[in-house]
Design a protein around this motif. Sequence first.
Motif, PDB file in Angstrom:
ATOM      1  N   HIS A 162      81.323 100.321 126.048  1.00  0.00           N
ATOM      2  CA  HIS A 162      81.350 101.716 126.835  1.00  0.00           C
ATOM      3  C   HIS A 162      81.036 103.186 125.572  1.00  0.00           C
ATOM      4  CE1 HIS A 162      83.315  99.974 130.746  1.00  0.00           C
ATOM      5  NE2 HIS A 162      83.931  99.478 129.158  1.00  0.00           N
ATOM      6  N   GLY A 163      80.630 102.553 124.683  1.00  0.00           N
ATOM      7  CA  GLY A 163      79.804 104.069 123.985  1.00  0.00           C
ATOM      8  C   GLY A 163      80.720 104.220 123.500  1.00  0.00           C
ATOM      9  N   PRO A 164      80.100 105.166 121.988  1.00  0.00           N
ATOM     10  CA  PRO A 164      81.529 105.891 120.664  1.00  0.00           C
ATOM     11  C   PRO A 164      81.615 107.296 121.445  1.00  0.00           C
ATOM     12  CG  PRO A 164      79.100 106.273 120.349  1.00  0.00           C
ATOM     13  CD  PRO A 164      79.265 105.618 121.826  1.00  0.00           C
ATOM     14  N   GLY A 165      81.332 107.038 122.634  1.00  0.00           N
ATOM     15  CA  GLY A 165      81.989 108.557 123.416  1.00  0.00           C
ATOM     16  C   GLY A 165      83.593 108.002 124.746  1.00  0.00           C
ATOM     17  N   LEU A 166      83.756 106.739 124.261  1.00  0.00           N
ATOM     18  CA  LEU A 166      84.655 106.184 125.266  1.00  0.00           C
ATOM     19  C   LEU A 166      85.605 106.995 125.410  1.00  0.00           C
ATOM     20  CD1 LEU A 166      86.036 104.065 127.230  1.00  0.00           C
ATOM     21  CD2 LEU A 166      86.282 102.536 124.892  1.00  0.00           C
ATOM     22  N   ARG A 167      86.769 107.352 125.591  1.00  0.00           N
ATOM     23  CA  ARG A 167      88.476 108.087 125.484  1.00  0.00           C
ATOM     24  C   ARG A 167      89.644 107.323 126.081  1.00  0.00           C
ATOM     25  NH1 ARG A 167      89.280 113.773 124.049  1.00  0.00           N
ATOM     26  NH2 ARG A 167      87.492 114.131 124.251  1.00  0.00           N
ATOM     27  N   LEU A 168      90.088 107.573 124.950  1.00  0.00           N
ATOM     28  CA  LEU A 168      91.799 106.816 125.659  1.00  0.00           C
ATOM     29  C   LEU A 168      92.934 107.075 125.233  1.00  0.00           C
ATOM     30  CD1 LEU A 168      93.694 103.743 124.496  1.00  0.00           C
ATOM     31  CD2 LEU A 168      94.361 105.526 122.675  1.00  0.00           C
ATOM     32  N   VAL A 169      93.478 106.903 126.470  1.00  0.00           N
ATOM     33  CA  VAL A 169      94.399 107.466 127.467  1.00  0.00           C
ATOM     34  C   VAL A 169      95.461 106.163 127.423  1.00  0.00           C
ATOM     35  CG1 VAL A 169      95.315 108.811 129.715  1.00  0.00           C
ATOM     36  CG2 VAL A 169      92.548 108.675 129.424  1.00  0.00           C
ATOM     37  N   HIS A 170      96.143 107.135 126.728  1.00  0.00           N
ATOM     38  CA  HIS A 170      97.897 106.349 126.647  1.00  0.00           C
ATOM     39  C   HIS A 170      98.537 106.929 127.390  1.00  0.00           C
ATOM     40  CE1 HIS A 170      99.469 108.007 123.367  1.00  0.00           C
ATOM     41  NE2 HIS A 170      97.647 108.300 122.991  1.00  0.00           N
ATOM     42  N   GLY A 171     100.045 106.813 128.014  1.00  0.00           N
ATOM     43  CA  GLY A 171     101.099 107.422 127.884  1.00  0.00           C
ATOM     44  C   GLY A 171     102.053 107.663 126.525  1.00  0.00           C
ATOM     45  N   ALA A 172     102.674 108.435 126.195  1.00  0.00           N
ATOM     46  CA  ALA A 172     103.393 108.795 125.040  1.00  0.00           C
ATOM     47  C   ALA A 172     104.371 107.464 125.207  1.00  0.00           C
ATOM     48  CB  ALA A 172     104.603 110.555 125.424  1.00  0.00           C
ATOM     49  N   ASN A 173     104.584 106.402 125.666  1.00  0.00           N
ATOM     50  CA  ASN A 173     105.411 105.341 125.246  1.00  0.00           C
ATOM     51  C   ASN A 173     104.625 104.363 124.687  1.00  0.00           C
ATOM     52  OD1 ASN A 173     103.826 104.773 127.474  1.00  0.00           O
ATOM     53  ND2 ASN A 173     105.287 103.863 128.372  1.00  0.00           N
ATOM     54  N   ALA A 174     103.484 105.155 124.357  1.00  0.00           N
ATOM     55  CA  ALA A 174     102.570 103.532 123.572  1.00  0.00           C
ATOM     56  C   ALA A 174     102.896 103.176 122.292  1.00  0.00           C
ATOM     57  CB  ALA A 174     101.645 103.902 124.189  1.00  0.00           C
ATOM     58  N   HIS A 175     102.124 102.481 121.723  1.00  0.00           N
ATOM     59  CA  HIS A 175     102.746 101.825 120.453  1.00  0.00           C
ATOM     60  C   HIS A 175     101.421 103.416 120.107  1.00  0.00           C
ATOM     61  CE1 HIS A 175     102.259  99.484 117.235  1.00  0.00           C
ATOM     62  NE2 HIS A 175     104.211  99.139 117.380  1.00  0.00           N
ATOM     63  N   HIS A 176     101.821 102.945 118.052  1.00  0.00           N
ATOM     64  CA  HIS A 176     101.506 104.522 117.744  1.00  0.00           C
ATOM     65  C   HIS A 176     100.254 103.152 117.505  1.00  0.00           C
ATOM     66  CE1 HIS A 176     102.244 102.023 113.693  1.00  0.00           C
ATOM     67  NE2 HIS A 176     102.944 101.215 114.113  1.00  0.00           N
ATOM     68  N   SER A 177     100.100 102.434 117.010  1.00  0.00           N
ATOM     69  CA  SER A 177      98.624 101.343 116.462  1.00  0.00           C
ATOM     70  C   SER A 177      97.567 101.953 117.594  1.00  0.00           C
ATOM     71  CB  SER A 177      98.928 100.373 117.022  1.00  0.00           C
ATOM     72  OG  SER A 177      99.283  99.835 117.801  1.00  0.00           O
ATOM     73  N   LEU A 178      97.472 102.213 118.642  1.00  0.00           N
ATOM     74  CA  LEU A 178      96.661 102.361 119.781  1.00  0.00           C
ATOM     75  C   LEU A 178      96.447 103.702 119.518  1.00  0.00           C
ATOM     76  CD1 LEU A 178      98.396 101.009 122.988  1.00  0.00           C
ATOM     77  CD2 LEU A 178      96.101 100.300 122.350  1.00  0.00           C
ATOM     78  N   PRO A 179      96.795 105.544 118.813  1.00  0.00           N
ATOM     79  CA  PRO A 179      95.738 105.481 118.975  1.00  0.00           C
ATOM     80  C   PRO A 179      95.269 106.131 117.400  1.00  0.00           C
ATOM     81  CG  PRO A 179      98.634 106.764 118.990  1.00  0.00           C
ATOM     82  CD  PRO A 179      98.260 105.542 119.625  1.00  0.00           C
ATOM     83  N   ARG A 180      96.112 105.351 116.136  1.00  0.00           N
ATOM     84  CA  ARG A 180      95.539 105.136 114.872  1.00  0.00           C
ATOM     85  C   ARG A 180      94.277 104.136 115.365  1.00  0.00           C
ATOM     86  NH1 ARG A 180      98.340 101.210 109.988  1.00  0.00           N
ATOM     87  NH2 ARG A 180      97.712 102.842 108.606  1.00  0.00           N
ATOM     88  N   ALA A 181      93.804 103.353 116.172  1.00  0.00           N
ATOM     89  CA  ALA A 181      92.918 102.362 116.216  1.00  0.00           C
ATOM     90  C   ALA A 181      91.788 103.505 117.135  1.00  0.00           C
ATOM     91  CB  ALA A 181      93.560 101.230 117.675  1.00  0.00           C
ATOM     92  N   ALA A 182      92.007 104.332 117.497  1.00  0.00           N
ATOM     93  CA  ALA A 182      90.519 105.223 117.809  1.00  0.00           C
ATOM     94  C   ALA A 182      90.596 106.217 117.062  1.00  0.00           C
ATOM     95  CB  ALA A 182      91.770 106.263 119.216  1.00  0.00           C
ATOM     96  N   TRP A 183      91.420 106.061 116.162  1.00  0.00           N
ATOM     97  CA  TRP A 183      91.052 107.359 115.329  1.00  0.00           C
ATOM     98  C   TRP A 183      90.155 106.707 114.010  1.00  0.00           C
ATOM     99  CZ3 TRP A 183      93.376 106.651 109.812  1.00  0.00           C
ATOM    100  CH2 TRP A 183      93.275 107.087 108.887  1.00  0.00           C
ATOM    101  N   LEU A 184      90.690 104.935 113.638  1.00  0.00           N
ATOM    102  CA  LEU A 184      89.975 104.091 112.209  1.00  0.00           C
ATOM    103  C   LEU A 184      88.398 104.413 113.393  1.00  0.00           C
ATOM    104  CD1 LEU A 184      92.318 101.392 112.617  1.00  0.00           C
ATOM    105  CD2 LEU A 184      91.613 103.263 110.442  1.00  0.00           C
ATOM    106  N   LEU A 185      88.369 103.915 114.698  1.00  0.00           N
ATOM    107  CA  LEU A 185      87.031 103.898 115.099  1.00  0.00           C
ATOM    108  C   LEU A 185      85.957 104.584 115.329  1.00  0.00           C
ATOM    109  CD1 LEU A 185      88.812 100.641 117.575  1.00  0.00           C
ATOM    110  CD2 LEU A 185      87.115 100.406 115.552  1.00  0.00           C
ATOM    111  N   GLY A 186      86.641 105.771 115.442  1.00  0.00           N
ATOM    112  CA  GLY A 186      85.717 107.176 115.446  1.00  0.00           C
ATOM    113  C   GLY A 186      85.528 107.875 116.985  1.00  0.00           C
TER     114      GLY A 186
END
Length: 452
Positions: A162-186
């Motif tokens: 879907h390209g680099p503009g893909l935005r992650l939406v997650h619950g506040a209950n999500a594992h910390h690795s998800l927002p961290r992965a978004a950061w790592l992947l730019g």
Amino acid sequence: MSLPPLASGPEGPDALRPLLATVLDALHTGTQARRGPLPAGGPAAVAARVRDAVGDVLPDEGDPQALHTLVQALAEGAADPAHPLCAAHLHCPPLAVAVAADLAASALNPSLDSWDQAPAASELETLVTRALAREAGMADALVTTGGTESNQLALLLAREQHGPGLRLVHGANAHHSLPRAAWLLGLPTPVAVPTPTGTLDPATLDDTLTRLPGPVLVAATAGTTDAGLIDPLPDIADLCATHGARLHIDAAYGGGLLFSDRHRPRLTGLDAAHTVTLDLHKLGWQPAAAGLLAVHDPSELTALHHHADYLNADDDTDAGLPDLLGRSLRTTRRPDILKIAVTLKTLGRTGLATLVDQVCAHAQTLADLIRQHPTLDLYDRPTLSTVLFRPTGAPDAAVAALRRHLLTDGHAVLGRAHLDGRLWLKTTLLNPHTHPDHLAALLKAAEGNTPT
């Protein structure tokens, strides 16, 4: 000076036998010396004992007793996940048969980055990953080091689609690795949806997806780290279909319910995801690491293709040698699939279901004991095998101090979770051999001993 023996080859088994006896004796001696779920004395005392056992890390002359000395030191200073009062984390006691299989994997030492390093292991991985993927309603799966790598791979595959503009939406209950992965992947800054009840609310998610421009990846959770809760997967899947959003489900914890006819319905909706994280060193009783990322569309894995002429030359591939380099972001990769395959084949679906049902039943029993206890409060009935409780009326600082007191004395290993505006003691019950008297002892360690 004779050369040290090797673990594989014709003489490998004979070389290993006396060493295994040494290891088993050191494990026994170290465990007996520890006498509990955790070494007593806290970090400073444990570090001092380890330093004393190690001495000179690289001496001029080798020490033939080093194997026994260091294994014993590690066992004495370990948090033992097989001890019934070691119940803080998603840190399972591994099955003996899986550990035995892991020894064979270490001795043979295949590396799954080219077929000529792992002929049989590569075929075994193909068979087992596809079978496990089908259990989750997916088509294929990659072996990973655990939930963190699986989640990162899921975001990577989504970005490539879907390209680099893909935005992650997650619950506040999500594992910390998800927002961290978004950061790592730019990727753009993720949107964290509040989860005041502990799970993603479909109405709140619907409002979020209505306001957000695409493309969007929604990450749902089947088994939260703090309380073991499962998001409403069917409703979330319907919303993703309505809004044209991609869906990833992190079932690193809850995925083990797939083995149980009794509990499997709690994962209804899992098969609607594009990708699913699984992790068998949680509710699968494997030695770490034993993670997987299951995918609905195997063609998406072509995004991971990489060419290195010494590993997957075109003419070798054309001649029929399997190309393994696109099965992971790692190059050298041990055959973690062997222990998983041995476990599945040895226990079968019925045996694994028994283990899953057992630990979930333990959690219900512990919840009952807490409800009946005059000085302890229960957070809620457990969904999986995690139970949260706290001393009645205790301030958060006292709850935190109680946990550290138990850790320092080596009496019990409890986790912590901050929910509903309060700090809770967390038990994650993954030991199927636990008995009700062990659960009572766990509560006895916490009752009426809250440090001020």
